[in-house]
Write a protein that holds these residues in place. Sequence first.
Motif, PDB file in Angstrom:
ATOM      1  N   ILE A  35     -42.488  26.160  58.806  1.00 43.75           N
ATOM      2  CA  ILE A  35     -41.354  25.685  58.245  1.00 43.75           C
ATOM      3  C   ILE A  35     -41.482  24.339  57.482  1.00 43.75           C
ATOM      4  CG2 ILE A  35     -38.693  24.871  58.101  1.00 43.75           C
ATOM      5  CD1 ILE A  35     -38.615  26.624  60.910  1.00 43.75           C
ATOM      6  N   ILE A  36     -41.517  24.351  56.162  1.00 46.83           N
ATOM      7  CA  ILE A  36     -41.783  23.185  55.422  1.00 46.83           C
ATOM      8  C   ILE A  36     -40.442  22.645  54.819  1.00 46.83           C
ATOM      9  CG2 ILE A  36     -42.838  22.070  53.185  1.00 46.83           C
ATOM     10  CD1 ILE A  36     -45.043  24.278  53.614  1.00 46.83           C
ATOM     11  N   LEU A  37     -39.962  21.460  55.387  1.00 48.78           N
ATOM     12  CA  LEU A  37     -38.838  20.858  54.705  1.00 48.78           C
ATOM     13  C   LEU A  37     -39.102  19.755  53.684  1.00 48.78           C
ATOM     14  CD1 LEU A  37     -37.143  20.176  58.104  1.00 48.78           C
ATOM     15  CD2 LEU A  37     -36.809  22.088  56.667  1.00 48.78           C
ATOM     16  N   SER A  38     -38.447  20.062  52.625  1.00 53.45           N
ATOM     17  CA  SER A  38     -38.693  19.001  51.311  1.00 53.45           C
ATOM     18  C   SER A  38     -37.364  18.405  50.872  1.00 53.45           C
ATOM     19  CB  SER A  38     -39.398  19.964  50.370  1.00 53.45           C
ATOM     20  OG  SER A  38     -39.803  19.077  49.251  1.00 53.45           O
ATOM     21  N   ASP A  39     -37.447  18.272  49.468  1.00 52.53           N
ATOM     22  CA  ASP A  39     -36.202  17.785  48.855  1.00 52.53           C
ATOM     23  C   ASP A  39     -35.879  18.797  47.539  1.00 52.53           C
ATOM     24  OD1 ASP A  39     -38.141  17.418  46.977  1.00 52.53           O
ATOM     25  OD2 ASP A  39     -37.974  15.352  46.265  1.00 52.53           O
ATOM     26  N   ILE A  40     -36.229  20.062  48.114  1.00 55.15           N
ATOM     27  CA  ILE A  40     -35.646  21.158  46.991  1.00 55.15           C
ATOM     28  C   ILE A  40     -35.395  22.148  48.068  1.00 55.15           C
ATOM     29  CG2 ILE A  40     -38.155  22.111  46.981  1.00 55.15           C
ATOM     30  CD1 ILE A  40     -37.372  22.389  43.834  1.00 55.15           C
ATOM     31  N   ASP A  41     -34.332  22.912  47.429  1.00 60.37           N
ATOM     32  CA  ASP A  41     -33.901  23.964  48.295  1.00 60.37           C
ATOM     33  C   ASP A  41     -34.706  25.214  48.553  1.00 60.37           C
ATOM     34  OD1 ASP A  41     -31.430  22.824  48.496  1.00 60.37           O
ATOM     35  OD2 ASP A  41     -30.618  23.770  46.507  1.00 60.37           O
ATOM     36  N   GLY A  42     -35.774  25.410  47.781  1.00 62.39           N
ATOM     37  CA  GLY A  42     -36.936  26.497  47.948  1.00 62.39           C
ATOM     38  C   GLY A  42     -37.738  26.654  46.767  1.00 62.39           C
ATOM     39  N   PHE A  43     -38.254  27.873  46.452  1.00 62.61           N
ATOM     40  CA  PHE A  43     -39.130  27.955  45.484  1.00 62.61           C
ATOM     41  C   PHE A  43     -38.296  28.777  44.090  1.00 62.61           C
ATOM     42  CE2 PHE A  43     -42.517  30.523  43.413  1.00 62.61           C
ATOM     43  CZ  PHE A  43     -43.016  29.696  42.669  1.00 62.61           C
ATOM     44  N   PHE A  44     -38.396  27.947  42.982  1.00 68.88           N
ATOM     45  CA  PHE A  44     -37.556  28.546  41.832  1.00 68.88           C
ATOM     46  C   PHE A  44     -38.292  29.324  40.763  1.00 68.88           C
ATOM     47  CE2 PHE A  44     -34.809  25.745  44.078  1.00 68.88           C
ATOM     48  CZ  PHE A  44     -33.397  26.120  43.748  1.00 68.88           C
ATOM     49  N   GLN A  99     -35.899  34.082  46.667  1.00 63.79           N
ATOM     50  CA  GLN A  99     -35.584  34.011  48.242  1.00 63.79           C
ATOM     51  C   GLN A  99     -36.665  34.671  49.027  1.00 63.79           C
ATOM     52  OE1 GLN A  99     -31.953  36.643  48.747  1.00 63.79           O
ATOM     53  NE2 GLN A  99     -30.748  34.772  48.698  1.00 63.79           N
ATOM     54  N   THR A 100     -37.525  35.656  48.129  1.00 61.68           N
ATOM     55  CA  THR A 100     -38.686  36.055  49.157  1.00 61.68           C
ATOM     56  C   THR A 100     -39.956  36.066  48.242  1.00 61.68           C
ATOM     57  OG1 THR A 100     -37.257  37.358  50.359  1.00 61.68           O
ATOM     58  CG2 THR A 100     -39.635  37.859  50.650  1.00 61.68           C
ATOM     59  N   VAL A 101     -40.988  35.620  48.641  1.00 59.75           N
ATOM     60  CA  VAL A 101     -42.368  35.807  48.240  1.00 59.75           C
ATOM     61  C   VAL A 101     -43.329  36.573  49.133  1.00 59.75           C
ATOM     62  CG1 VAL A 101     -44.419  34.683  46.946  1.00 59.75           C
ATOM     63  CG2 VAL A 101     -42.155  33.591  46.832  1.00 59.75           C
ATOM     64  N   ASN A 102     -43.925  37.561  48.479  1.00 58.39           N
ATOM     65  CA  ASN A 102     -44.820  38.528  49.276  1.00 58.39           C
ATOM     66  C   ASN A 102     -46.296  38.172  49.017  1.00 58.39           C
ATOM     67  OD1 ASN A 102     -42.218  40.541  49.035  1.00 58.39           O
ATOM     68  ND2 ASN A 102     -42.770  39.842  51.257  1.00 58.39           N
ATOM     69  N   HIS A 103     -46.467  37.695  47.902  1.00 58.75           N
ATOM     70  CA  HIS A 103     -47.689  37.527  47.400  1.00 58.75           C
ATOM     71  C   HIS A 103     -47.886  36.190  46.540  1.00 58.75           C
ATOM     72  CE1 HIS A 103     -51.841  38.618  45.993  1.00 58.75           C
ATOM     73  NE2 HIS A 103     -51.506  38.561  44.785  1.00 58.75           N
ATOM     74  N   ILE A 104     -48.988  35.439  46.639  1.00 60.85           N
ATOM     75  CA  ILE A 104     -49.213  34.382  45.805  1.00 60.85           C
ATOM     76  C   ILE A 104     -50.382  34.451  45.055  1.00 60.85           C
ATOM     77  CG2 ILE A 104     -49.646  31.757  45.720  1.00 60.85           C
ATOM     78  CD1 ILE A 104     -47.949  31.651  48.379  1.00 60.85           C
ATOM     79  N   ASP A 105     -50.125  34.494  43.484  1.00 64.23           N
ATOM     80  CA  ASP A 105     -51.207  34.553  42.573  1.00 64.23           C
ATOM     81  C   ASP A 105     -51.146  33.403  41.618  1.00 64.23           C
ATOM     82  OD1 ASP A 105     -49.090  35.422  41.083  1.00 64.23           O
ATOM     83  OD2 ASP A 105     -49.693  37.684  41.144  1.00 64.23           O
ATOM     84  N   ASP A 106     -52.001  33.444  40.668  1.00 57.57           N
ATOM     85  CA  ASP A 106     -52.190  32.475  39.691  1.00 57.57           C
ATOM     86  C   ASP A 106     -50.670  32.457  38.989  1.00 57.57           C
ATOM     87  OD1 ASP A 106     -54.821  31.923  40.179  1.00 57.57           O
ATOM     88  OD2 ASP A 106     -55.501  33.218  38.479  1.00 57.57           O
ATOM     89  N   GLY A 125     -33.266  28.948  51.660  1.00 59.43           N
ATOM     90  CA  GLY A 125     -34.801  28.490  51.255  1.00 59.43           C
ATOM     91  C   GLY A 125     -35.367  29.807  50.803  1.00 59.43           C
ATOM     92  N   THR A 126     -36.745  29.838  50.564  1.00 60.19           N
ATOM     93  CA  THR A 126     -37.807  30.890  50.320  1.00 60.19           C
ATOM     94  C   THR A 126     -38.640  31.389  51.267  1.00 60.19           C
ATOM     95  OG1 THR A 126     -37.718  29.998  47.932  1.00 60.19           O
ATOM     96  CG2 THR A 126     -39.311  31.591  48.792  1.00 60.19           C
ATOM     97  N   LEU A 127     -38.591  32.575  51.660  1.00 61.58           N
ATOM     98  CA  LEU A 127     -39.450  33.110  52.761  1.00 61.58           C
ATOM     99  C   LEU A 127     -40.711  33.419  52.139  1.00 61.58           C
ATOM    100  CD1 LEU A 127     -39.989  34.229  55.759  1.00 61.58           C
ATOM    101  CD2 LEU A 127     -38.995  36.247  54.793  1.00 61.58           C
ATOM    102  N   PHE A 128     -41.819  33.346  52.479  1.00 62.37           N
ATOM    103  CA  PHE A 128     -43.057  33.786  52.367  1.00 62.37           C
ATOM    104  C   PHE A 128     -43.601  34.558  53.351  1.00 62.37           C
ATOM    105  CE2 PHE A 128     -42.641  29.697  50.251  1.00 62.37           C
ATOM    106  CZ  PHE A 128     -43.122  29.760  49.074  1.00 62.37           C
TER     107      PHE A 128
END
Length: 268
Positions: free
Chosen positions: A176-185, A199-206, A262-265
Amino acid sequence: MTQTRHFDDVKRIVVKIGTSSLLHPNGKLNLAAIDQLSYTLSSLNNTDKEVILVSSGAIGVGMGQFGLTHRPTAIPEQQALASVGQSQLMTVYQQRFATYGTKISQVLLTYDVFEYTGSLKNTLNTFQTLLNWKVIPIVNENDTVAIDELGHTTKFGDNDQLSALVAAIVDADLLIILSDIDGFFDKNPQKYPDASLIQTVNHIDDAVYQIAGGSGSDFGTGGMYTKLKAAQRMMKHGKKAVLANGSDPKIILDILAGKQVGTLFDPN
């Protein structure tokens, strides 16, 4: 379609909290946030969850002690500030966790620990023993000695990467990464009012990395790019990560309850 989140099988958790969640914009300690973090992690500890906290903030706290608003560029000054700040930060953590009857420890790491088999084994043994004793290890980079020079890397670069490395070696179920932003936009919400939370990311690419920007506050070093790298490291190990706003650390309880925050990876 919203993906249902299930964390019922999560036993071992690494929580990373950023400098921006620990300090007010004026550089003073956010005591309310630290208290809520201590309360939340103590609550998890009491339910037999195994928790490791990766805490930024040493240099930022040191800057606050000297009334500095901008991070010095000289390495010796940064390292001296880290030495001052780490001492105060751990003192506050000790006070707040003790209020909730929880024991903590300090673990300061450099990158070369992960490069040498003997050092890594000793570190793992320490983590396992502390968790067996229901102690919450509080991890930070050893900023006083960590530098990159002469090809010998001792520095992680940022605590997002440190948290993912720690999560990997201890085989944590969740980061769990807590930061100053609500998640990944889908775009920078500080610049674009119509930005939407993913809300959900299943793959991270370029293409995903291109959305990420630069570093965050004057007191910290991390940005969205480093958080994506940390999440990607977890996903490569078949594990999950969540990026959420750390202004109220009790959000950790909402995350584990499966609420859509937040955003779930999730590689699955």
